[in-house]
Motif scaffolding. Structure first.
Motif, short mmCIF file in Angstrom:
data_model
loop_
_atom_site.label_atom_id
_atom_site.label_comp_id
_atom_site.label_asym_id
_atom_site.label_seq_id
_atom_site.Cartn_x
_atom_site.Cartn_y
_atom_site.Cartn_z
N LYS A 163 -39.26 26.35 -9.09
CA LYS A 163 -40.42 26.18 -8.21
C LYS A 163 -40.02 25.55 -6.90
O LYS A 163 -40.41 26.00 -5.83
CB LYS A 163 -41.44 25.22 -8.84
N PHE A 174 -44.74 23.23 4.42
CA PHE A 174 -45.67 23.00 3.31
C PHE A 174 -45.02 22.12 2.26
O PHE A 174 -45.66 21.23 1.69
CB PHE A 174 -46.10 24.34 2.71
N ARG A 221 -32.36 42.50 -2.37
CA ARG A 221 -33.59 42.42 -1.58
C ARG A 221 -34.17 43.80 -1.30
O ARG A 221 -35.38 43.97 -1.20
CB ARG A 221 -33.30 41.68 -0.26
N HIS A 225 -39.85 43.30 -4.05
CA HIS A 225 -40.42 42.25 -3.21
C HIS A 225 -40.88 41.05 -4.02
O HIS A 225 -41.74 40.31 -3.60
CB HIS A 225 -41.53 42.79 -2.30
N PHE B 86 -40.20 37.57 3.45
CA PHE B 86 -39.78 36.89 2.23
C PHE B 86 -40.37 37.62 1.03
O PHE B 86 -41.53 38.01 1.04
CB PHE B 86 -40.28 35.45 2.27
N PRO B 87 -39.56 37.79 -0.03
CA PRO B 87 -40.07 38.52 -1.20
C PRO B 87 -41.04 37.67 -2.02
O PRO B 87 -40.68 37.03 -2.99
CB PRO B 87 -38.80 38.80 -2.01
N ILE B 88 -42.30 37.66 -1.57
CA ILE B 88 -43.29 36.88 -2.29
C ILE B 88 -44.66 37.55 -2.13
O ILE B 88 -44.96 38.13 -1.10
CB ILE B 88 -43.32 35.42 -1.76
N THR B 89 -45.46 37.49 -3.17
CA THR B 89 -46.76 38.13 -3.11
C THR B 89 -47.84 37.11 -2.74
O THR B 89 -47.62 35.90 -2.80
CB THR B 89 -47.15 38.73 -4.47
N ASP B 92 -48.56 34.58 -5.45
CA ASP B 92 -47.54 33.54 -5.58
C ASP B 92 -47.69 32.47 -4.53
O ASP B 92 -47.48 31.29 -4.79
CB ASP B 92 -46.14 34.15 -5.46
N VAL B 93 -48.03 32.88 -3.30
CA VAL B 93 -48.18 31.90 -2.22
C VAL B 93 -49.33 30.96 -2.57
O VAL B 93 -49.23 29.75 -2.43
CB VAL B 93 -48.46 32.59 -0.87
N MET B 96 -48.61 28.36 -5.08
CA MET B 96 -47.81 27.24 -4.56
C MET B 96 -48.68 26.04 -4.22
O MET B 96 -48.21 24.92 -4.20
CB MET B 96 -47.07 27.66 -3.29
N GLY B 97 -49.94 26.31 -3.94
CA GLY B 97 -50.84 25.21 -3.64
C GLY B 97 -50.97 24.24 -4.81
O GLY B 97 -51.34 23.08 -4.64
N TYR B 99 -48.39 23.35 -6.73
CA TYR B 99 -47.10 22.71 -7.04
C TYR B 99 -47.16 21.19 -6.92
O TYR B 99 -46.51 20.48 -7.65
CB TYR B 99 -46.00 23.25 -6.13
N ASP B 130 -51.61 41.28 -5.22
CA ASP B 130 -50.25 41.61 -5.63
C ASP B 130 -49.40 42.18 -4.51
O ASP B 130 -48.31 42.67 -4.75
CB ASP B 130 -50.30 42.61 -6.80
N ARG B 131 -49.91 42.15 -3.29
CA ARG B 131 -49.12 42.71 -2.19
C ARG B 131 -48.15 41.69 -1.63
O ARG B 131 -48.39 40.50 -1.63
CB ARG B 131 -50.05 43.14 -1.06
N GLN B 132 -47.04 42.20 -1.13
CA GLN B 132 -46.10 41.34 -0.41
C GLN B 132 -46.75 40.94 0.91
O GLN B 132 -47.47 41.73 1.52
CB GLN B 132 -44.79 42.10 -0.17
N ILE B 133 -46.49 39.72 1.36
CA ILE B 133 -47.30 39.17 2.45
C ILE B 133 -47.23 39.91 3.78
O ILE B 133 -48.15 39.84 4.59
CB ILE B 133 -46.99 37.68 2.70
N PHE B 145 -53.09 31.50 3.57
CA PHE B 145 -52.71 30.10 3.67
C PHE B 145 -53.89 29.17 3.46
O PHE B 145 -53.75 28.05 2.97
CB PHE B 145 -52.00 29.84 5.00
N ARG B 148 -54.31 28.95 -0.23
CA ARG B 148 -53.34 28.00 -0.77
C ARG B 148 -53.83 26.57 -0.59
O ARG B 148 -53.73 25.75 -1.49
CB ARG B 148 -51.98 28.18 -0.07
#
Lengths: 380, 246
Positions: A163, A174, A221, A225, B86-89, B92-93, B96-97, B99, B130-133, B145, B148
């Motif tokens: 994480k 953040f 990569r 994604h 960045f590979p993140i959906t 997922d972002v 992170m809120g 964490y 589910d989309r990449q940002i 954001f 989040r």
């Protein structure tokens, strides 16, 4: 074929291949984070910084035993890491410039020391050379054991702190705002890079170590994604190139193992960049062509629809262009347009009778659906 | 009625390279207000937020935030900082809120995922979860954001120009959410770029130009005179500000 079987059953091959595969897997995973942070150069800097450590240790202890030399490499590797982090925090030097500076000065010092060692009687500098280019064939069972332990420890740590690594790599501000220190995690990642570089020095050498860190992540990569998938793929690519590189190098006598591993990795990267779906070059070119064709066809259908509403038909091929009010100035453009009309006819959207082109019922329905969709979602 | 102060800033000064960016700023933010921070370019608005969160060093002064713990406060900076490749959906972002609440080493629980999902729903992002940002529009990215931040379940929110360059739908969704949070007793500070909508959206306002020109309820403080002093000719007419209080 016999040759292959001979190699695959050879004990030395097993040891070296295992070591190379574990190393590739570990550096692929760790290096992915450096790639994502856009700090690919860090692995290079750290690996190159190991050289003076090795030279100094030899001068101090007069022994070529691996354990001592690698400890020396570890010390200068960590020193380089600390220097880079200090430069990042306290000076205005760009991160990349800092890394380049560290890389070249440490490596330069290392070369100077090696040259000096050459002048000492009874010193076999050629032996120390193996850390510059790697000599995987000299891997012993004990070396591979060390690699395996390192791999288990580093993978466990990464899984535990997943994480935090993900967060800091993606959004440092953040992370800071919720109390996770980006500096600490960065330093921790750098230490991991130092450890994997030290372990990899023997196999691929100082110069090529960075490729093993960076290339798997770059290749991975292209295929996904999701971060989780990317890191796992990077581990797989790294491991596979370690194994294949060793195999190729064992089958052919004149190819050294280190470069062979890196070349395998390079091929995987190339294939990924060219052929990966949605990000790959081939896919994007293909997709773009399909898009263009679709737009041209929809344009023609739309125009035919309007003419139909005005109760007009499109007459013989020479008037097609002017009737459709399309800007067709060259013969080639005319042929392009006629080709699209022909494609539409084959799909059943238009038909041609006595040199007159017009929409079929299906064509009319298609256009009307298209227009109603535009109203719903707005034209892009 | 004396409200509890959520934030007390006293004599705060911040400088970059010996250039003052904020100077002797005194600010009291009561709990449960939706406050806009406005001022001309270079007024120090973003810096004020960062200084309150100790993300930039201060030359002098103090900041007291009435909070239980670090998770009490949520910060949404301007959009520029992130690597969109960045590979993140989206999902997922937003997760992170959580964490900050989860802590080291532990994994997100089902409860955490539920909170994240609720945040996604409130910002109307469930269909792109589910989309990449990088596949989102600008307004959607801003909402990610904010979702989040919402998932953090904080008491105090710092938002830096959340409505800059977003579409009308996003603006509606965001302001509706901020009002709802205010009604729940949260304190929200928003660096706002559009003077003409301050009276419509916010109940408190701080006019900033390196120093605090005025701060308080919109009816009292958002006057022609104060605006002129803040913007010193950068507003063409007072009606640009849409202010109706004299």
């Amino acid at each position: 074929m016999n040759n292959l079987m001979y190699v695959l059953t050879d004990y030395t091959f097993h040891i070296v291949a295992l070591g190379a595969t574990l190393l590739g897997m570990m550096s692929g995973v760790i290096g992915s984070f450096a790639v994502l942070k856009k700090q690919s150069l860090i692995g290079d800097a750290i690996a190159h910084a190991a050289l003076p450590g090795i030279a100094i240790t030899f001068l101090l202890t007069q022994t070529k035993s691996n354990e001592f030399l690698l400890v020396g490499a570890l010390v200068t590797g960590l020193l380089a890491t600390v220097c880079m982090h200090t430069m990042k925090t306290y000076s205005k030097i760009e991160v990349e410039s800092a890394m380049s500076l560290i890389l070249s000065t440490f490596f330069g010092l290392g070369l100077v020391l090696l040259t000096y060692i050459q002048t000492i009687p009874n010193a076999h500098q050629a032996g120390l050379d193996r850390f510059i280019f790697g000599q995987a064939a000299t891997l012993l069972q004990s070396d591979v054991l060390l690699i395996a332990i390192m791999a288990i420890v580093s993978m466990s740590v990464i899984i535990l702190c997943w994480k935090e690594l993900k967060l800091v790599t993606f959004d440092t501000i953040f992370a800071q705002s919720i109390g996770i220190s980006p500096k600490t995690i960065s330093l921790f990642l750098s230490v991991l890079i130092v450890l994997v570089s030290i372990v990899g020095l023997q196999t691929v050498g100082v110069i090529l170590m960075s490729a093993l860190l960076v290339a798997p992540g770059v290749a991975a990569r292209q295929w996904t994604h999701k971060l989780e998938t990317m890191v796992i793929l990077a581990g797989i690519f790294g491991g596979v190139s370690g194994g294949i590189g060793t195999l190729v190098s064992s089958l052919m006598t004149k190819i050294p193992t280190g470069p062979s591993i890196v070349l395998s990795m390079g091929i995987i990267v190339l294939i990924s960049i060219v052929f990966a779906p949605s990000r790959g070059v081939v896919w994007r070119l293909h997709h773009s062509r399909i898009q263009q064709r679709r737009l041209a066809q929809e344009h023609i259908l739309g125009l035919l629809y309007e003419l139909l509403c005005q109760q007009q038909r499109v007459f013989n091929r020479h008037n097609v262009a002017s009737m459709l009010q399309m800007k067709v100035t060259t013969q080639a453009q005319l042929y392009d347009m006629l080709r699209e009309l022909e494609r539409l006819r084959k799909q059943g959207f238009v038909y041609c009778e006595n040199d007159q082109w017009t929409l079929t019922k299906r064509g009319v329905e298609y256009v009307e659906t298209l227009y109603s969709k535009e109203e719903q979602y707005g034209t892009p | 009625m004396k409200q509890t102060q959520a934030i007390e800033v006293s004599n705060l000064s911040v400088a970059y390279n010996a250039q003052p960016v904020l100077w002797t700023v005194d600010l009291n933010v009561p709990q449960g207000v939706l406050m806009a921070i406005v001022g001309p370019n270079g007024a120090g608005k973003s810096t004020l937020l960062k200084a309150m969160l100790q993300l930039v060093p201060r030359v002098s002064g103090s900041v007291r935030i009435n909070k239980r713990d670090k998770q009490h406060v949520s910060y949404v900076p301007q959009r520029g900082n992130v690597d969109w490749d960045f590979p993140i959906t989206v999902k997922d972002v937003v997760l992170m809120g959580r964490y900050g609440h989860i802590g080291w080493i532990k994994r997100p629980t089902q409860a955490d995922k539920t909170v994240a999902l609720q945040a996604l729903t409130q910002l109307e992002l469930t269909n792109v979860a589910d989309r990449q940002i990088s596949e989102l529009s600008g307004g959607q990215q801003q909402r990610v954001f904010l979702a989040r931040a919402l998932a953090q379940q904080a008491e105090i929110y710092f938002l830096d120009e959340p409505l800059q360059g977003v579409d009308a739908k996003t603006e509606q969704i965001v302001m509706k959410l901020l009002r709802k949070l205010r009604d729940e007793g949260k304190t929200i500070l928003v660096v706002h770029h559009d003077v003409s909508t301050v009276a419509r959206y916010f109940d408190w306002v701080t006019l900033l130009r390196k120093r605090v020109i005025a701060s308080g309820p919109v009816e009292q403080v958002f006057t022609n005179e104060k605006l002129q002093e803040t913007y010193q000719g950068q507003l063409h007419t007072a009606s640009d500000a849409g202010c109706v209080y004299e």
